[in-house]
Each structure stands twice: as C-alpha cells, then as structure tokens.
Scaffold this motif. Structure first.
Motif, PDB file in Angstrom:
ATOM      1  N   ILE A 552       0.870  -1.177   0.000  1.00 31.41           N
ATOM      2  CA  ILE A 552       0.000   0.000   0.000  1.00 31.41           C
ATOM      3  C   ILE A 552       0.904   1.224   0.000  1.00 31.41           C
ATOM      4  CG2 ILE A 552      -1.921   1.168   1.143  1.00 31.41           C
ATOM      5  CD1 ILE A 552      -2.510  -1.770   0.471  1.00 31.41           C
ATOM      6  N   THR A 553       0.746   2.107  -0.989  1.00 32.84           N
ATOM      7  CA  THR A 553       1.658   3.245  -1.086  1.00 32.84           C
ATOM      8  C   THR A 553       1.042   4.359  -1.923  1.00 32.84           C
ATOM      9  OG1 THR A 553       3.950   3.878  -1.584  1.00 32.84           O
ATOM     10  CG2 THR A 553       2.898   2.310  -3.088  1.00 32.84           C
ATOM     11  N   TYR A 554       1.833   5.393  -2.194  1.00 35.50           N
ATOM     12  CA  TYR A 554       1.375   6.557  -2.964  1.00 35.50           C
ATOM     13  C   TYR A 554       2.599   7.364  -3.382  1.00 35.50           C
ATOM     14  CZ  TYR A 554       2.091   8.758   1.602  1.00 35.50           C
ATOM     15  OH  TYR A 554       2.640   9.179   2.783  1.00 35.50           O
ATOM     16  N   GLY A 555       2.410   8.299  -4.313  1.00 33.03           N
ATOM     17  CA  GLY A 555       3.507   9.164  -4.741  1.00 33.03           C
ATOM     18  C   GLY A 555       4.659   8.388  -5.341  1.00 33.03           C
ATOM     19  N   ALA A 556       5.872   8.801  -5.031  1.00 35.15           N
ATOM     20  CA  ALA A 556       7.058   8.123  -5.566  1.00 35.15           C
ATOM     21  C   ALA A 556       7.116   6.673  -5.109  1.00 35.15           C
ATOM     22  CB  ALA A 556       8.320   8.862  -5.132  1.00 35.15           C
ATOM     23  N   GLY A 557       6.527   6.380  -3.943  1.00 34.95           N
ATOM     24  CA  GLY A 557       6.526   5.003  -3.447  1.00 34.95           C
ATOM     25  C   GLY A 557       5.862   4.037  -4.394  1.00 34.95           C
ATOM     26  N   VAL A 558       4.905   4.501  -5.181  1.00 31.73           N
ATOM     27  CA  VAL A 558       4.244   3.645  -6.159  1.00 31.73           C
ATOM     28  C   VAL A 558       5.256   3.095  -7.153  1.00 31.73           C
ATOM     29  CG1 VAL A 558       2.574   3.612  -8.054  1.00 31.73           C
ATOM     30  CG2 VAL A 558       2.028   4.822  -5.925  1.00 31.73           C
ATOM     31  N   HIS A 559       6.119   3.959  -7.639  1.00 31.55           N
ATOM     32  CA  HIS A 559       7.103   3.549  -8.640  1.00 31.55           C
ATOM     33  C   HIS A 559       8.172   2.656  -8.023  1.00 31.55           C
ATOM     34  CE1 HIS A 559       5.205   6.244 -11.503  1.00 31.55           C
ATOM     35  NE2 HIS A 559       5.104   7.112 -10.509  1.00 31.55           N
ATOM     36  N   TRP A 560       8.549   2.927  -6.783  1.00 33.34           N
ATOM     37  CA  TRP A 560       9.493   2.042  -6.097  1.00 33.34           C
ATOM     38  C   TRP A 560       8.894   0.652  -5.927  1.00 33.34           C
ATOM     39  CZ3 TRP A 560      10.217   6.067  -1.633  1.00 33.34           C
ATOM     40  CH2 TRP A 560      10.904   7.191  -2.127  1.00 33.34           C
ATOM     41  N   ALA A 561       7.616   0.608  -5.568  1.00 36.69           N
ATOM     42  CA  ALA A 561       6.952  -0.673  -5.346  1.00 36.69           C
ATOM     43  C   ALA A 561       6.852  -1.483  -6.633  1.00 36.69           C
ATOM     44  CB  ALA A 561       5.567  -0.449  -4.755  1.00 36.69           C
ATOM     45  N   ILE A 562       6.500  -0.827  -7.716  1.00 35.31           N
ATOM     46  CA  ILE A 562       6.392  -1.516  -9.005  1.00 35.31           C
ATOM     47  C   ILE A 562       7.755  -2.056  -9.425  1.00 35.31           C
ATOM     48  CG2 ILE A 562       5.934  -1.202 -11.457  1.00 35.31           C
ATOM     49  CD1 ILE A 562       3.717   0.763 -10.669  1.00 35.31           C
ATOM     50  N   GLU A 563       8.774  -1.227  -9.288  1.00 33.98           N
ATOM     51  CA  GLU A 563      10.130  -1.664  -9.645  1.00 33.98           C
ATOM     52  C   GLU A 563      10.541  -2.888  -8.831  1.00 33.98           C
ATOM     53  OE1 GLU A 563      12.512   1.747  -8.910  1.00 33.98           O
ATOM     54  OE2 GLU A 563      11.668   2.925 -10.571  1.00 33.98           O
ATOM     55  N   GLU A 564      10.261  -2.844  -7.541  1.00 30.20           N
ATOM     56  CA  GLU A 564      10.701  -3.926  -6.658  1.00 30.20           C
ATOM     57  C   GLU A 564       9.931  -5.216  -6.926  1.00 30.20           C
ATOM     58  OE1 GLU A 564      13.453  -5.332  -4.585  1.00 30.20           O
ATOM     59  OE2 GLU A 564      13.377  -3.133  -4.693  1.00 30.20           O
ATOM     60  N   THR A 565       8.649  -5.122  -7.169  1.00 30.92           N
ATOM     61  CA  THR A 565       7.878  -6.333  -7.454  1.00 30.92           C
ATOM     62  C   THR A 565       8.331  -6.976  -8.759  1.00 30.92           C
ATOM     63  OG1 THR A 565       6.120  -5.024  -8.493  1.00 30.92           O
ATOM     64  CG2 THR A 565       5.850  -5.599  -6.152  1.00 30.92           C
TER      65      THR A 565
END
Length: 666
Positions: A552-565
């Motif tokens: 669960i995230t938002y902002g720049a964290g969204v892109h970090w999460a997608i990259e990591e997954t």
C-alpha cells in the motif's frame, strides 16, 4: 436621567446630518450597550460562559457599519457587537449563539462572535485574529474582478497589528489596489499589555506610509466623526478602488474578557476615558440640541430592553443542542456530488508536469470564476513552468503573481471563496506551506463545520526528495494535513491520475491539498486523454494483482513498489492510494484480506506518518486475516539531507527490498 443641559465632554459637529440620522446613530449605539449590560448580569449568573465587552467602543462598530452598504462585507472582532445589531441580526439568534444552541450560527460548535453569516454579509473572526485581514483581501479582490464597486471592511486591534498577517494583508491589498478598509481599534491594551509594549510608532496609521497606503486617525468615541469620515472615505473607495488604513483611538473600559478584570489599568486612565463614553456623551449632545428628549430616550430604552428580554426568553426556552455523530461528521465537508466527466479516445503521451499544466488550463477554461495565485506564476510561468503561457490565455487578473506571503494568500483564497469564486494557490515548494499553515488548518479546514461556509480552495504542493534539494525544498509533508479534519489530501503518482484528480479537486467546493512529486514531474510519462475529464477522490488504483503480499503506497513510493515487485517477480497487489483523505479503506481491506501480508510504504519519515494510521486501521479491521505483522517502510528520522549519498540513505528505496523479504519470510 441625564439633565438636558449637562455639558458634554466631546465636541460634536452635526456635519449637515439630519435629525433622523442623528437619532438613528444614537439608537444604533444604545442597543448594543443595553445588550452588553444585560450580558454582564447573565455572566455573573452563570447563564453565559464568557463575554468580551465592547462597552466604550460602540461608536466605531456602529459608525463603520452604517457607512457601508448592506451588501458590503464586514469582518468584525470580539468587541464589535454593534456590527451585528446594526446589520439587523435577530437578537434571539445572537443569544442562542452565545448559549451554544441550534438557533445560533454555529450549531453549538463555536462561541461568542466566532461565526459568519452570508445573509448579513458578516464574516466572523477566528481566535488567531490575523488571517481575517487576508480574507478581506480575497473578498475585495472578487468585487474588483467583477467591477462591482464595493468596499470590504475588516477590524483588528492594536495588538493584532503586531502579527505578520497584518503586514502581509496590507502589503497584498496595496500591491493589488484592493478596496479594503482596514480598521484598527486602538483601545490601549492587548490582554493586559499596554500599547507602549506593543509598538513604538506614535500612530499605527503611520504604518500606511510604508505600504503606499492612504491612512487616517479618527477619534473612535465620537459617533458623528466616525460615521461622516468613514462614509466619505468609502464613497471615494468605491469610485477609486484602493485600500485605506484607519486607526480609531478609543479605550477598553472592561477587561479583555470579564475574567481578566482591569486591575492592571491605572485608575486615572479609567476615569479619564469614562468621561469620554460615546453613548453618554452623544445622548447629552442630542438632549442639549433638543434633538432627543428625555421622554423619547426613555421610550427607546424601554423598547430595547423589552425586545432584549423577549429574545432572551426565546433563546432561553430553546432546547439545548444534542449531539448526533452522523450530523457532526457530515458537516465537516460541504456535500459534493462529483459528476464524473468522461474523456474521448484521443490521447497523447505527456509527462506528469504537462498533465498538471494541461488539467489546470482546462479547469481555467471550465470555471471562469477560477483564480490562480502564487509566486512567479504569471509571466515567468512558475518555477516548474506549469503556468507558462497562462497569462496570454487568461490575463494577469486571473493568473496572479503574489508577494512572498503565503499566509495572506491562503487567507485571500478563502475570501475569494466567500465571495463566490474559486482559487488555486501554488506553493512554490510544498515546504513553504508552513508559512501559510495557520489559515489552512484553522480557517479553511474548520469553516464549513463552524458556520456552513465552504472553502473552495486548492493548494498545489510541489514536494518530495530525490532531486538533491535539501531540507527546505524536499519534504513530503502530507501528514501535517491528513491529521486535520476538514481537509482533503490528494497525491497522484501518474499523469493520467494527476490531470483527472486535479479537475475534481477544483470542482470540489472543499479545501484540497494537492501534492505533486517534483522528482516525478519530468521522469514519468503516460498516455493521457487530451479532453477535460475528472476522476473521483477517495478511490485507490490497483496497479498489480497478486496473492502473496499487499503493498500500500502513494507518490514516488508507487514507482518504487512496481520496480521492486518486478525485480523480485513478486506475486503481489500494488495499491496506489492516489487520495490520502478521503482514504479508500475498502480497497485496502479487500487486498489485505486476500493476501494476509501487508507492507505500507511512504516517503515521509516513519513516526506520525499516514502509514501508521493505515497500519492501525488494518490491525483493527483485518487482524484475523493477517499472517504476519503489518510492515511499515519509510524514510529515516532526520530532516532531508542535500548530498546525494546522504539523501539516498535517507529515503526508503534501498530498504524496501529487504523489508519485503523479511515480511514474506515471517
């Protein structure tokens, strides 16, 4: 009864005023005086909780209000009962307000004079005093833009002139030639602090020179002088819109509020000003001039006292207000039926910064009453060039460069909303919102709950780290506002979302903090519809579907999460909140119940961030579905550093991988 031949201590010049007008002025002062005397009795009886007395200052409130037209806004303070009575507010509603009952103006949610009413064009104060000066700027700006030749009057005390909001509001009004009548009631004391400890200039009106502003000193206890001079000034202001500063010299005959007393005031000073009582002296003048008779005076007094008693009885017999949580919660925001606007099939690939610019431009075309305000946003186009070219399209009257005074500009946006317009304020950097914090959290956030007035304001917040901007240009401070009831908080991560959510935020009549991550401005591209469209607030987006983990995230964290997954080939849900308030709890809970493991990621430092609230909500509502403790990942507990290696270590991006592995291994 005063003798008809008693000598007055004040000199009155009729200034060609008719007998009828003189008697009208007298009655307008007499009524609030009699109400005050009654309130002091009720206070001692414990029937009202607090009282701020304006005894001795009635001539200012009455004189200014009678000089204005009834459809011109006036922004009073504690000691301006005469404003409310002169505008003809039913007394029982005032009495109900002071008793915290439903027939008041705030449904028991605020006390004394902390309320406004559009019906009577009165905008009440908040306890922080200063922001109402900027609100007057916004009201006057709306009048000026519509070429309505109206004046807005706003009150402050000599103590309030020490606040930064006073300087900011006068500066803005001067630069923009706004028809605001700034009224300083210089009554000698703050709470107990005398003027010699408040300022060093001889007259506060002298400060007008520093703003290139016309200013006057008026003896505030002389009703004829106040009324005639203010009438002449506002008539000129309507023809030639400009701000004017007036210092009314007067005195506070009672304590700041009744519990304060007046022991700190020299008795000789009290006696000196008692002889200058505005009501008594004007009565003596009228009696001596045979304009008023003792019989007529007795008639006025008797009728007013009878009316006061009648309205008090009506208020007293009104039931005490009862709490209904549903009503309380529903009144925090003005109801908003978001009518979704679909887009056509034409799309173009643009950056996040372009999507915001395009969305803002189309909203300007959609709402002709929408005003943009911010530092360097006009010809320069803003530091991120989001409003570049807007002046050519919409003109400087709608795309307004502002002085560096965030507090006054946020307050002015509130004033625009009060006077039927919309406003978008650009914080040059989201960090600078701290200079405008007070009017956001204490005015915009509370105004609808307090007296049913919407704050139709969007504040754009360029934010975020990752660009080496250091501690004052890199914060992502959304948690300052998600904590405050009455504010909506939007934080898109993609161009498509940013454009549609911005349009909705502008349509929404409630205050919205719209966060825009600077590191995403030019690094994220997406196919975005060219048409105007809206997206609903409070709806998260599921960007990836999986069963093993919820991120669960938002902002720049969204892109970090997608990259990591993708790097770890994770079987995971990735939820982009998009809106932090209202929060899409349904989407969060549905994902957590499916996967049983959840990681909440934020760029903000850990303690006190929104991730903590989301984790708590999950623990409360989804505990039996969890296979592991809720994991939070955030930046470290320091201000944001400048050097690239320090900033990289500050941010949670590198730690995200290990946090995910730890959670999956639990």
């Amino acid at each position: 009864m005063i003798s008809t031949k008693q000598k007055t201590k004040l000199l009155f010049n009729r200034n060609k005023l008719s007998k009828t007008k003189l008697l009208e002025l007298y009655q307008a002062m007499l009524l609030p005086r009699l109400i005050e005397e009654k309130m002091l009795i009720l206070l001692r009886q414990g029937k009202i909780s607090k009282w701020f007395s304006g005894i001795g200052q009635e001539a200012i409130s009455v004189g200014v209000t009678m000089a204005l037209e009834n459809d011109e806004y006036i922004l009073p303070m504690h000691r301006n009962l005469g404003v409310f009575t002169t505008r003809g507010i039913p007394l029982y509603r005032l009495f109900s307000q002071w008793q915290g009952k439903a027939n008041g103006f705030t449904k028991g949610r605020d006390r004394s004079f902390h309320f406004g009413t559009q019906e009577y064009r009165i905008v009440g104060m908040i306890s922080h005093l200063g922001p109402q000066l900027g609100v007057a700027d916004g009201i006057a700006l709306a009048h000026k833009l519509r070429e309505e030749q109206k004046v807005t009057a706003v009150f402050t005390g000599e103590g309030g002139t020490s606040e930064g909001d006073f300087h900011e509001a006068l500066n803005v009004a001067s630069v923009w030639d706004l028809p605001v009548l700034f009224c300083i009631e210089n009554n000698g004391y703050g709470l107990s602090t005398p003027t010699r400890e408040q300022y060093r200039c001889e007259n506060l009106a002298d400060r007008g020179k520093g703003y290139g502003m016309e200013s006057h000193v008026i003896f505030g206890n002389n009703i004829v002088e106040v009324f005639t001079k203010v009438s002449r000034i506002v008539k000129s202001m309507r023809k030639n819109p400009r701000p004017v500063l007036i210092e009314f010299k007067t005195f506070r005959m009672r304590g700041h509020e009744e519990a304060s007393g007046t022991k700190y005031v020299p008795e000789t000073l009290m006696n000196e000003w008692a002889e200058k009582d505005p009501v008594h002296n004007f009565r003596e003048f009228l009696l001596n001039q045979e304009i008023l008779t003792e019989a007529l005076d007795e008639k006025f007094t008797t009728e007013f006292k009878s009316s006061i008693d009648h309205h008090l009885l009506k208020a007293n017999t009104e039931d005490h207000i009862t709490s209904n949580q549903s009503i309380e919660l529903n009144d925090v925001f003005k109801s908003f039926d978001n009518k979704e606007v679909d887009h056509g099939i034409e799309k173009t690939e643009i950056r996040l910064v372009d999507a915001i610019s395009n969305g803002l431009k189309q909203s300007m075309q959609h709402h002709h009453n929408l005003i943009l305000m911010g530092q360097d946003i006009a010809d320069y186009g803003g530091v991120f060039k989001i409003t570049e070219g807007f002046v050519k399209l919409f003109g400087k009257h709608r795309v307004r460069n502002t002085p560096i005074c965030e507090s006054a500009i946020v307050a002015a946006a509130m004033g625009l909303s009060i006077n039927g317009m919309k406003a978008v304020v650009e914080m040059q950097f989201g960090d600078f919102v701290s200079s405008g914090f007070n009017p956001i959290v204490n005015y915009l956030a509370k105004v609808h709950y307090r007296w049913n007035q919407p704050a139709d304001v969007v504040i754009r917040m360029p934010c975020g780290a990752g660009v080496g901007a250091g501690p004052f240009h890199s914060q992502t401070n959304e948690a300052w506002f998600t904590k405050t009831p009455g504010l909506k908080v939007v934080y898109p991560a993609f161009p498509y979302d940013a454009k549609g959510l911005l349009a909705t935020a502008i349509n929404d009549p409630n205050p919205v903090l719209f966060f825009e991550h600077k590191a995403l401005y030019r690094s994220i591209r997406q196919e975005v519809p060219t048409d105007y469209y809206t997206l609903p607030l409070g709806k998260a987006a599921k960007l990836k579907e999986g069963n093993g983990l919820s991120i669960i995230t938002y902002g720049a964290g969204v892109h970090w999460a997608i990259e990591e997954t993708e790097e770890q080939s994770l079987d995971a849900d990735v939820i982009d909140l998009r809106t932090l308030y209202p929060l899409d709890r349904e989407a969060i809970f549905a994902s957590v119940k499916k996967t049983g493991r959840v990681l909440v990621l934020q760029e903000d430092s850990m303690f006190g961030g929104i991730a903590s609230d989301i984790a708590a909500l999950i623990a409360e509502h989804c505990f039996e579905f969890l296979d592991a403790p809720v994991k939070r990942v955030a930046s470290i507990e320091t201000p944001i550093p400048f050097a690239a290696n320090l900033e990289e270590d500050y941010l949670p991006r590198k730690r995200l991988k290990y946090a995910i592995q730890e959670l999956l291994a639990y």
